[in-house]
Design a protein around this motif. Structure first.
Motif, PDB file in Angstrom:
ATOM      1  N   ALA A 216      -4.186   5.318  -1.922  1.00  0.00           N
ATOM      2  CA  ALA A 216      -2.791   5.590  -1.590  1.00  0.00           C
ATOM      3  C   ALA A 216      -2.473   7.062  -1.886  1.00  0.00           C
ATOM      4  O   ALA A 216      -3.111   7.678  -2.709  1.00  0.00           O
ATOM      5  CB  ALA A 216      -1.880   4.679  -2.408  1.00  0.00           C
TER       6      ALA A 216
ATOM      7  N   TYR B 266       0.840  -1.198   0.000  1.00  0.00           N
ATOM      8  CA  TYR B 266       0.000   0.000   0.000  1.00  0.00           C
ATOM      9  C   TYR B 266       0.878   1.251   0.000  1.00  0.00           C
ATOM     10  O   TYR B 266       1.846   1.356   0.741  1.00  0.00           O
ATOM     11  CB  TYR B 266      -0.906  -0.009   1.228  1.00  0.00           C
TER      12      TYR B 266
ATOM     13  N   PHE C 266      -2.146  -7.795   0.116  1.00  0.00           N
ATOM     14  CA  PHE C 266      -1.820  -6.380   0.197  1.00  0.00           C
ATOM     15  C   PHE C 266      -1.172  -6.094   1.554  1.00  0.00           C
ATOM     16  O   PHE C 266      -1.732  -6.431   2.602  1.00  0.00           O
ATOM     17  CB  PHE C 266      -3.076  -5.535  -0.006  1.00  0.00           C
TER      18      PHE C 266
ATOM     19  N   THR D  99      -1.535  -1.990   4.701  1.00  0.00           N
ATOM     20  CA  THR D  99      -2.798  -1.294   4.450  1.00  0.00           C
ATOM     21  C   THR D  99      -3.205  -0.490   5.684  1.00  0.00           C
ATOM     22  O   THR D  99      -2.856  -0.848   6.816  1.00  0.00           O
ATOM     23  CB  THR D  99      -3.914  -2.303   4.119  1.00  0.00           C
TER      24      THR D  99
END
Length: 214
Positions: free
Chosen positions: A214, A57, A161, A164
């Motif tokens: 982001a 991220y 991911f 995050t």
């Protein structure tokens, strides 16, 4: 290609395309069905627990949204055409008063009952019920991610991911669709449509959506 439930008889007609027949067989087994980038058919259950690729991220991830919805059914029952387990799989179709010893069941709670004339044995009914329930669980979590262009990510990959802003945006997901875009404004970006991997399904009655940029 993996083996699904044994089907002693299955009628293929021109009322459906070859893809529709394959899709019906995949759904019966709880399998995925797609063609790889090498042009090979995938007909198998998704069982990955570790990611094939990771995205960070704020570095690779431009946006990420994950949604969980209530699971409509917690239990699946599959009823076949005849109790062939006790009479042999080559027996003709026949009906009995009590079919309970030949049906397949998976899970507990709200019931989805399916009648499938191609299922002829208890083992096949049990395998079908288990596969269908696994797909129902996975579909309760889905998401969309936009990442910096990555030509290597492929349909069926497991992705994770990292870093995050919300832990619920993390976890391992299955890639169900990949779209690559290249333009003068955004450059090369890749959009991933995702399913959950089957663990951590939301409780009944819960629905939530988490989103981050982001």
């Amino acid at each position: 290609v993996e083996d699904g439930p044994d089907l002693p008889f299955y009628a293929v007609t021109d009322a459906a395309s070859a893809h529709e027949h394959c899709r019906a067989l995949a759904e019966r087994a709880g399998f995925d069905l797609y063609i790889t980038t090498e042009g090979k058919l995938t007909f198998a259950a998704f069982s990955k627990a570790a990611p094939d690729r990771t995205f960070t991220y704020g570095q690779d991830v431009l946006s990420l949204a994950v949604t969980t919805v209530p699971q409509a059914f917690d239990r699946v029952e599959v009823w076949g055409e005849s109790p062939a387990s006790s009479e042999g799989i080559e027996t003709a179709s026949w009906l009995v008063r009590d079919f309970s010893s030949s049906l397949g069941s998976a899970g507990s709670g709200a019931l989805l009952r399916i009648s499938d004339p191609a299922i002829r044995t208890r083992d096949a009914a049990q395998a079908s019920a288990k596969g269908r329930l696994a797909n129902l669980v996975r579909r309760t979590t889905f998401g969309v991610a936009v990442v910096l262009g990555n030509a290597e990510v492929a349909l069926g990959d497991a992705v994770k991911f990292l870093q995050t802003p919300d832990d619920r945006l993390g976890g391992v997901f299955q890639v169900k669709r990949v779209t690559h875009r290249f333009d003068k404004v955004n450059g090369f970006i890749t959009q991933l449509e995702l399913w959950g991997c089957g663990s951590g399904a939301p409780p009944r009655g819960a629905a939530a959506r988490w989103r981050g940029w982001a």
